[in-house]
Design an enzyme around this catalytic site. Structure first.
Site, PDB file in Angstrom:
ATOM      1  N   PHE A 119      64.018 -13.170 -28.565  1.00  0.00           N
ATOM      2  CA  PHE A 119      62.577 -13.754 -28.452  1.00  0.00           C
ATOM      3  C   PHE A 119      61.347 -12.865 -29.564  1.00  0.00           C
ATOM      4  O   PHE A 119      61.749 -11.841 -29.809  1.00  0.00           O
ATOM      5  CB  PHE A 119      61.797 -13.296 -26.881  1.00  0.00           C
ATOM      6  CG  PHE A 119      60.742 -13.822 -26.604  1.00  0.00           C
ATOM      7  CD1 PHE A 119      60.464 -15.213 -26.283  1.00  0.00           C
ATOM      8  CD2 PHE A 119      59.357 -13.295 -26.926  1.00  0.00           C
ATOM      9  CE1 PHE A 119      59.352 -15.901 -26.364  1.00  0.00           C
ATOM     10  CE2 PHE A 119      58.092 -13.887 -26.839  1.00  0.00           C
ATOM     11  CZ  PHE A 119      58.036 -15.149 -26.428  1.00  0.00           C
ATOM     12  N   ASP A 189      65.184  -6.568 -22.074  1.00  0.00           N
ATOM     13  CA  ASP A 189      64.092  -7.439 -21.684  1.00  0.00           C
ATOM     14  C   ASP A 189      64.497  -8.486 -20.536  1.00  0.00           C
ATOM     15  O   ASP A 189      65.597  -9.127 -20.667  1.00  0.00           O
ATOM     16  CB  ASP A 189      63.816  -8.228 -23.043  1.00  0.00           C
ATOM     17  CG  ASP A 189      62.275  -9.091 -22.559  1.00  0.00           C
ATOM     18  OD1 ASP A 189      62.122  -9.578 -21.616  1.00  0.00           O
ATOM     19  OD2 ASP A 189      61.773  -9.240 -23.871  1.00  0.00           O
ATOM     20  N   LYS A 215      55.971 -15.037 -15.077  1.00  0.00           N
ATOM     21  CA  LYS A 215      57.056 -15.880 -14.970  1.00  0.00           C
ATOM     22  C   LYS A 215      57.445 -16.257 -13.486  1.00  0.00           C
ATOM     23  O   LYS A 215      56.630 -16.706 -12.571  1.00  0.00           O
ATOM     24  CB  LYS A 215      58.222 -15.685 -15.894  1.00  0.00           C
ATOM     25  CG  LYS A 215      57.751 -15.476 -17.240  1.00  0.00           C
ATOM     26  CD  LYS A 215      58.985 -15.141 -18.199  1.00  0.00           C
ATOM     27  CE  LYS A 215      58.493 -15.008 -19.488  1.00  0.00           C
ATOM     28  NZ  LYS A 215      58.134 -16.275 -20.290  1.00  0.00           N
ATOM     29  N   ARG A 363      63.226 -27.534 -22.588  1.00  0.00           N
ATOM     30  CA  ARG A 363      63.632 -26.512 -21.485  1.00  0.00           C
ATOM     31  C   ARG A 363      62.959 -26.818 -20.141  1.00  0.00           C
ATOM     32  O   ARG A 363      61.856 -27.142 -19.961  1.00  0.00           O
ATOM     33  CB  ARG A 363      63.037 -25.424 -21.916  1.00  0.00           C
ATOM     34  CG  ARG A 363      63.659 -24.001 -21.639  1.00  0.00           C
ATOM     35  CD  ARG A 363      62.850 -22.703 -22.311  1.00  0.00           C
ATOM     36  NE  ARG A 363      61.666 -22.635 -22.031  1.00  0.00           N
ATOM     37  CZ  ARG A 363      60.867 -21.518 -22.071  1.00  0.00           C
ATOM     38  NH1 ARG A 363      61.688 -20.324 -22.403  1.00  0.00           N
ATOM     39  NH2 ARG A 363      59.718 -21.277 -21.726  1.00  0.00           N
TER      40      ARG A 363
HETATM   41  C1  LIG Z   1      61.898 -12.694 -23.623  1.00  0.00           C
HETATM   42  C2  LIG Z   1      60.627 -12.644 -23.447  1.00  0.00           C
HETATM   43  N1  LIG Z   1      59.970 -11.217 -23.659  1.00  0.00           N
HETATM   44  C3  LIG Z   1      58.576 -11.195 -24.027  1.00  0.00           C
HETATM   45  C4  LIG Z   1      57.721 -12.476 -23.618  1.00  0.00           C
HETATM   46  C5  LIG Z   1      56.450 -12.366 -23.763  1.00  0.00           C
HETATM   47  O1  LIG Z   1      55.684 -11.183 -24.021  1.00  0.00           O
HETATM   48  P1  LIG Z   1      54.162 -10.812 -23.596  1.00  0.00           P
HETATM   49  O2  LIG Z   1      54.037 -10.981 -22.232  1.00  0.00           O
HETATM   50  O3  LIG Z   1      53.898  -9.510 -24.413  1.00  0.00           O
HETATM   51  O4  LIG Z   1      53.538 -11.941 -24.571  1.00  0.00           O
HETATM   52  C6  LIG Z   1      58.325 -13.579 -23.390  1.00  0.00           C
HETATM   53  C7  LIG Z   1      57.587 -14.714 -23.200  1.00  0.00           C
HETATM   54  O5  LIG Z   1      57.814 -15.899 -22.956  1.00  0.00           O
HETATM   55  C8  LIG Z   1      59.742 -13.612 -23.371  1.00  0.00           C
HETATM   56  O6  LIG Z   1      60.373 -14.791 -23.048  1.00  0.00           O
END
Ligand SMILES: Cc1ncc(COP(=O)(O)O)c(C=O)c1O
Length: 404
Positions: A119, A189, A215, A363
């Protein structure tokens, strides 16, 4: 399909969400749906706790304990101990804090190991950390070779458990073990995993993790995120964002920083109480559900979607971008198509909401709490119609908005 919905033990949860009529919502992996209880929960926080309680609510309503309290609830969803999880900041900021802490805990090792196509925020944060810390570099190795790339130079293995685009799932236990065998730390993550697939951070001996609140946890747009630090690392890791909320005794207002014991040292500034209130409602709702039923349904919904797309939409140029093995994927399914953006716009116009990920991915997220089997069937029916009629060719579906 209606019979499968009727037999679904999670079916009653659907009524706990305020989903608009006529919508098939397959984007809960981007922004979870609104729980019915959220509006009243926030209203209570605003009118009673803020309006009436005013500043007293930091103590009386335990606002000050919310990051740890909600963190402890999330811990139950991810197989962590209650004192290993904290709600704070965004996923990006939490990643920054944990990545710097992890690299500093492995002096003499220079590599943050990740995969290309992780990401973007994960890659950008890692690049920023490498710019900040002398001698540190980011090494991106394709997932097929990542296990072999872990070596004595690796400080931290930093990966996203379920890939945001393809839905492919890493073997978190095996890769974490491999990192440990080589003396490295593993930072995961869990944004697309929490509430989507079974997680057992303790059994997998995970060192560090971050994840999203908006999410599958249904915490609302921009909900605060969470971070996890394994108990045995808590005393030795230190946050690079040494704010007063992570101080051992913030309300003594001392000039010199001293880290709080435990995971609380990874707090930085004042917690966002309205966001925490909404997130807590979403997490409480998920905690009511039987976890085994939740993840079995994720698997069943994604399997059904793949089967129906292959049976009913063949010949229209769609290609499956998600692993077929349920153990190797999360709870979303991605399809490749050269005209993916326009097709998704046409679907959204027909009430089937998924999203588009550049350059060519449609998606579809299957959130087991509120998506039903009949939704999947109807969604695929409309997809077939959009493809057969060529409806997506209309000019109005060609324009790209800021958020896709
Ligand atoms: C794998 C992943 N990491 C991080 C984020 C988003 O991070 P943040 O909430 O800091 O924008 C997302 C958002 O879709 C994501 O899919």
């Amino acid at each position: 399909m209606h019979r499968r919905d009727a037999a679904d033990p999670l079916r009653p949860f659907r009524a706990r969400f305020a989903l608009p009529d006529g919508i098939r919502y397959f984007d809960g992996n981007s922004l979870g749906a609104l729980p019915v209880d959220t509006a009243a929960g926030i209203a209570r926080t605003v009118t009673e706790e803020w309006g009436q309680g005013l500043v007293r609510s930091w103590n009386d309503a335990d606002w000050i304990g919310a990051p740890q309290r909600v963190g402890a609830k999330i811990a139950r969803l991810i197989g962590a101990q209650t004192h290993e999880v904290l709600v704070a900041d965004s996923t990006s900021a939490n990643l920054y804090k944990l990545l710097v802490a992890a690299v500093r805990a492995r002096p003499g090792r220079r590599v943050i190991l990740t995969e290309p196509g992780n990401f973007p925020t994960d890659l950008y944060i890692a690049q920023g950390v490498a710019d900040l810390l002398p001698g540190i570099e980011v090494r991106s190795v394709p997932r097929e070779r990542i296990a072999d790339a872990i070596d004595a130079t690796t400080a931290v293995l930093m990966l996203t458990h379920v890939h945001y685009k393809s839905g492919a799932r890493f073997d978190m236990a095996a890769l974490t073990r491999r990192a440990h065998d080589h003396g490295a730390l593993a930072l995961w993550d869990l944004s697309h995993s929490t509430g989507a697939v079974a997680l057992d951070l303790r059994a997998d001996q995970v060192d560090l993790a971050v994840g999203c609140g908006y999410k599958y946890l249904n915490g609302g747009p921009g909900a605060p995120a969470f971070l996890y630090v394994a108990e045995h690392l808590q005393a030795t890791l230190s946050s690079p964002l040494t704010g007063w909320m992570g101080h051992a005794a913030g309300f003594r207002f001392e000039d010199d920083y001293a880290p709080a014991p435990g995971v609380s040292r990874f707090l930085c500034g004042t917690p966002p109480i309205l966001g925490l209130s909404a997130l807590e409602t979403g997490v409480d709702l998920m905690l009511e559900a039987d976890r085994a039923a939740l993840f079995a349904k994720s698997e069943a919904l994604t399997t059904l979607f793949i089967a129906l797309v292959e049976q009913r939409c063949a010949g229209h140029g769609l290609a499956l971008a998600t692993p077929r093995d349920p153990a190797a994927r999360g709870s979303h399914v991605s399809l490749r198509h050269a005209e993916a953006h326009a097709i998704m716009q046409a679907l959204i116009a027909r009430g089937v909401i998924g999203d588009f990920r550049a350059p060519d991915i449609l998606r579809f997220g299957f959130t087991p709490l509120y998506v039903g089997y009949a939704d999947v069937w109807h969604g695929v029916d409309i997809l077939r119609d959009v493809l057969q009629t060529g409806e997506w060719r209309q000019a109005r579906f060609q324009q790209r908005a800021a958020v896709t």
